[in-house]
Design a protein around this motif. Structure first.
Motif, PDB file in Angstrom:
ATOM      1  N   ALA A 154       0.837  -1.200   0.000  1.00  0.00           N
ATOM      2  CA  ALA A 154       0.000   0.000   0.000  1.00  0.00           C
ATOM      3  C   ALA A 154       0.870   1.248   0.000  1.00  0.00           C
ATOM      4  N   ALA A 155       0.458   2.242  -0.775  1.00  0.00           N
ATOM      5  CA  ALA A 155       1.110   3.556  -0.799  1.00  0.00           C
ATOM      6  C   ALA A 155       0.132   4.578  -0.249  1.00  0.00           C
ATOM      7  N   LEU A 156       0.619   5.411   0.674  1.00  0.00           N
ATOM      8  CA  LEU A 156      -0.235   6.412   1.310  1.00  0.00           C
ATOM      9  C   LEU A 156       0.426   7.782   1.195  1.00  0.00           C
ATOM     10  N   ALA A 157      -0.335   8.762   0.725  1.00  0.00           N
ATOM     11  CA  ALA A 157       0.176  10.118   0.583  1.00  0.00           C
ATOM     12  C   ALA A 157      -0.622  11.047   1.486  1.00  0.00           C
ATOM     13  N   GLY A 158       0.069  11.954   2.163  1.00  0.00           N
ATOM     14  CA  GLY A 158      -0.615  12.890   3.036  1.00  0.00           C
ATOM     15  C   GLY A 158       0.326  13.940   3.572  1.00  0.00           C
ATOM     16  N   ILE A 159      -0.233  14.898   4.281  1.00  0.00           N
ATOM     17  CA  ILE A 159       0.547  15.970   4.894  1.00  0.00           C
ATOM     18  C   ILE A 159       0.893  15.558   6.319  1.00  0.00           C
ATOM     19  N   GLY A 160       2.172  15.645   6.650  1.00  0.00           N
ATOM     20  CA  GLY A 160       2.615  15.288   7.987  1.00  0.00           C
ATOM     21  C   GLY A 160       2.868  13.799   8.131  1.00  0.00           C
ATOM     22  N   ALA A 161       3.302  13.436   9.313  1.00  0.00           N
ATOM     23  CA  ALA A 161       3.662  12.047   9.588  1.00  0.00           C
ATOM     24  C   ALA A 161       2.421  11.181   9.703  1.00  0.00           C
ATOM     25  N   MET A 162       2.574   9.923   9.332  1.00  0.00           N
ATOM     26  CA  MET A 162       1.531   8.918   9.521  1.00  0.00           C
ATOM     27  C   MET A 162       1.701   8.318  10.924  1.00  0.00           C
ATOM     28  N   PRO A 163       0.723   7.542  11.380  1.00  0.00           N
ATOM     29  CA  PRO A 163       0.872   6.883  12.687  1.00  0.00           C
ATOM     30  C   PRO A 163       2.099   5.983  12.723  1.00  0.00           C
ATOM     31  N   ASP A 164       2.640   5.782  13.923  1.00  0.00           N
ATOM     32  CA  ASP A 164       3.818   4.925  14.085  1.00  0.00           C
ATOM     33  C   ASP A 164       3.581   3.527  13.541  1.00  0.00           C
ATOM     34  N   SER A 267       7.188   7.771  20.089  1.00  0.00           N
ATOM     35  CA  SER A 267       5.928   7.751  20.814  1.00  0.00           C
ATOM     36  C   SER A 267       6.096   8.581  22.085  1.00  0.00           C
ATOM     37  N   PRO A 268       5.002   9.112  22.644  1.00  0.00           N
ATOM     38  CA  PRO A 268       5.130   9.907  23.876  1.00  0.00           C
ATOM     39  C   PRO A 268       5.819   9.146  25.003  1.00  0.00           C
ATOM     40  N   LYS A 269       5.519   7.855  25.143  1.00  0.00           N
ATOM     41  CA  LYS A 269       6.139   7.086  26.229  1.00  0.00           C
ATOM     42  C   LYS A 269       7.638   6.929  26.021  1.00  0.00           C
ATOM     43  N   LEU A 270       8.050   6.679  24.777  1.00  0.00           N
ATOM     44  CA  LEU A 270       9.479   6.547  24.509  1.00  0.00           C
ATOM     45  C   LEU A 270      10.181   7.888  24.657  1.00  0.00           C
ATOM     46  N   ALA A 301      10.612  20.140  24.761  1.00  0.00           N
ATOM     47  CA  ALA A 301       9.906  18.919  25.139  1.00  0.00           C
ATOM     48  C   ALA A 301       8.416  19.225  25.305  1.00  0.00           C
ATOM     49  N   PRO A 302       7.557  18.213  25.176  1.00  0.00           N
ATOM     50  CA  PRO A 302       6.103  18.461  25.246  1.00  0.00           C
ATOM     51  C   PRO A 302       5.528  18.479  26.649  1.00  0.00           C
ATOM     52  N   TRP A 303       6.367  18.282  27.690  1.00  0.00           N
ATOM     53  CA  TRP A 303       5.814  17.978  29.011  1.00  0.00           C
ATOM     54  C   TRP A 303       5.197  19.182  29.706  1.00  0.00           C
ATOM     55  N   GLY A 304       5.634  20.382  29.376  1.00  0.00           N
ATOM     56  CA  GLY A 304       5.045  21.564  30.003  1.00  0.00           C
ATOM     57  C   GLY A 304       3.608  21.793  29.594  1.00  0.00           C
ATOM     58  N   SER A 305       3.233  21.294  28.422  1.00  0.00           N
ATOM     59  CA  SER A 305       1.867  21.473  27.924  1.00  0.00           C
ATOM     60  C   SER A 305       1.149  20.140  27.766  1.00  0.00           C
ATOM     61  N   TYR A 306       1.644  19.129  28.476  1.00  0.00           N
ATOM     62  CA  TYR A 306       1.051  17.799  28.381  1.00  0.00           C
ATOM     63  C   TYR A 306      -0.130  17.725  29.332  1.00  0.00           C
ATOM     64  N   GLY A 307      -1.285  18.219  28.882  1.00  0.00           N
ATOM     65  CA  GLY A 307      -2.456  18.341  29.732  1.00  0.00           C
ATOM     66  C   GLY A 307      -2.602  19.774  30.207  1.00  0.00           C
ATOM     67  N   TYR A 352      15.258   0.392  24.993  1.00  0.00           N
ATOM     68  CA  TYR A 352      14.376   1.180  24.152  1.00  0.00           C
ATOM     69  C   TYR A 352      14.962   2.498  23.638  1.00  0.00           C
ATOM     70  N   CYS A 353      15.920   3.066  24.330  1.00  0.00           N
ATOM     71  CA  CYS A 353      16.366   4.418  23.999  1.00  0.00           C
ATOM     72  C   CYS A 353      17.558   4.408  23.064  1.00  0.00           C
ATOM     73  N   PRO A 354      17.721   5.486  22.278  1.00  0.00           N
ATOM     74  CA  PRO A 354      18.935   5.625  21.478  1.00  0.00           C
ATOM     75  C   PRO A 354      20.148   5.718  22.396  1.00  0.00           C
ATOM     76  N   PRO A 355      21.344   5.430  21.873  1.00  0.00           N
ATOM     77  CA  PRO A 355      22.546   5.516  22.715  1.00  0.00           C
ATOM     78  C   PRO A 355      22.682   6.872  23.383  1.00  0.00           C
ATOM     79  N   ASP A 356      23.117   6.865  24.641  1.00  0.00           N
ATOM     80  CA  ASP A 356      23.283   8.100  25.397  1.00  0.00           C
ATOM     81  C   ASP A 356      24.538   8.836  24.934  1.00  0.00           C
ATOM     82  N   THR A 357      24.537  10.156  25.126  1.00  0.00           N
ATOM     83  CA  THR A 357      25.728  10.947  24.818  1.00  0.00           C
ATOM     84  C   THR A 357      26.661  10.933  26.026  1.00  0.00           C
ATOM     85  N   PRO A 358      27.969  11.040  25.820  1.00  0.00           N
ATOM     86  CA  PRO A 358      28.907  10.945  26.949  1.00  0.00           C
ATOM     87  C   PRO A 358      28.803  12.099  27.923  1.00  0.00           C
TER      88      PRO A 358
END
Length: 376
Positions: A154-164, A267-270, A301-307, A352-358
């Motif tokens: 399937a090919a999907l075209a749209g504006i912005g990111a699709m769901p994960d 994702s928000p949790k990650l 980060a989104p946490w200041g406006s998360y709710g 789950y996380c990308p490698p940390d920076t030193p």
């Protein structure tokens, strides 16, 4: 467009397909053009594949060429099926053991925040990436449970990111508006689609001659896990074509998957898990209030406006609990308080996380005392 001669070999057919794409569309990179060409070619051999990669054509704004790219894809893929205004039942009934290629423009009508009534189609697009994931429906007329195939590219075209759930199974093409001096030929359906369909027929004849060889191929992949599942059909096609295509295919894989990693789309949790690592720094433990304060202090980060009041302690706890992380009553130099131990995050960060920076900008300022009472 002049049709390709009948005697072209596989590598030449792919070259011709790339030339056709570049004639009508400004693609962001040569690697993107190669990836789209290989994806289109792979649609002609769907019975050979274990996975049906999605092609996500996304743009930040209108007039970036995504619909035109979908037009050329429709003209060159195997058995195109446009899903605009198609009922979910019609789409399901159109998928067979030799499936069509599903094409969705304006994909926000299916996945956007205001999309309603498309749950079945969303389910099909999520499930149909892998074989043997049929939809089950009860047929009241026969009194039996019916198994309906979902496997189809399937090919999907749209504006912005699709769901994960879609982008994690997709070859992603990030379109952009034409810049000064960038020109393309106009695409006229009546004039241009016929020679493109002839090219599609040649690609189909080439690949269908050896479906057994394609089905049993096990190519060396430059990526792993789900990315390897998604890109494998494209790399098999490239290896089958030979000449310069095996190298070009693997370059496209590494280039486009690296772009996805650079997107920072989590994702928000990650994202929370990763931001907690930054917030902890080298501290062995943090009070919940301090952890929240540090999370909200990052303006990007989104946490200041998360709710309404930003991320709360309750919401923080619920999100971290998914990773087996729970708060506890900890004795800090300033007194006893609910908080989190850094050690409880280590397993999740490693998995789950990308490698940390030193270097970490958060100083170690809070050291817990021995007492820990698990929170209920």
């Amino acid at each position: 467009m002049t049709p390709a001669p009948d005697h072209l070999d596989g590598a030449e057919l792919l070259d011709t397909l790339v030339a056709a794409l570049n004639r009508y569309v400004i693609l962001p990179t040569p690697a993107a053009a190669d990836a789209v060409a290989l994806w289109i070619a792979a649609t002609h051999a769907q019975p050979a594949w274990a996975h049906a990669p999605r092609l996500v054509i996304r743009a930040p704004e209108k007039r970036c060429g995504k619909s035109r790219l979908l037009d050329v894809t429709e003209s060159t893929c195997h058995d195109p099926f446009i899903t605009v205004n198609s009922s979910s039942a019609a789409v399901y009934r159109s998928i067979t053991e030799d499936p069509p290629t599903l094409l969705v423009d304006e994909a926000d009508t299916i996945f956007g925040p205001k999309a309603e009534g498309n749950e079945d189609l969303r389910g099909l697009l999520n499930a149909g990436h892998q074989r043997n994931r049929p939809a089950k429906r009860y047929d009241a007329n026969t009194g039996k449970v019916e198994s309906i195939p979902t496997f189809a590219m399937a090919a999907l075209a749209g504006i912005g990111a699709m769901p994960d759930t879609i982008e994690d199974r997709a070859v992603i093409i990030r379109m952009r508006r034409r810049g000064p001096g960038e020109t393309v030929a106009p695409f006229r359906h009546k004039r241009d689609r016929t020679p493109l369909r002839r090219l599609a027929a040649q690609i189909n004849h080439w690949l269908r001659a050896d479906l057994n060889i394609l089905e049993t191929a096990e190519p060396d992949m430059p990526v792993e896990d789900r990315a390897a599942d998604t890109w494998e059909p494209l790399v098999i096609v490239a290896d089958y074509a030979g000449r310069h295509w095996p190298d070009r295919a693997r370059h496209a894989v590494t280039t486009l998957t690296a772009e996805g990693e650079d997107d920072g789309q989590m994702s928000p949790k990650l994202r929370l898990l990763t931001d907690c690592r930054t917030a902890f720094g080298h501290d062995a433990a943090l009070p919940t209030a301090t952890l929240l304060e540090r999370l909200k202090a990052d303006p990007e980060a989104p946490w200041g406006s998360y709710g309404p009041a930003g991320l709360t302690a309750m919401r923080l706890g619920l999100m971290l609990r998914e990773y087996g992380i729970r708060s506890a009553t900890i004795r800090f130099p300033t007194g006893q308080a609910k908080g989190y131990h850094r050690a409880d995050f280590l397993d999740a960060w490693g998995r789950y996380c990308p490698p940390d920076t030193p270097d970490n900008p958060i100083p170690a300022t809070i050291t817990p005392l021995p007492l820990t009472v698990p929170a209920g």
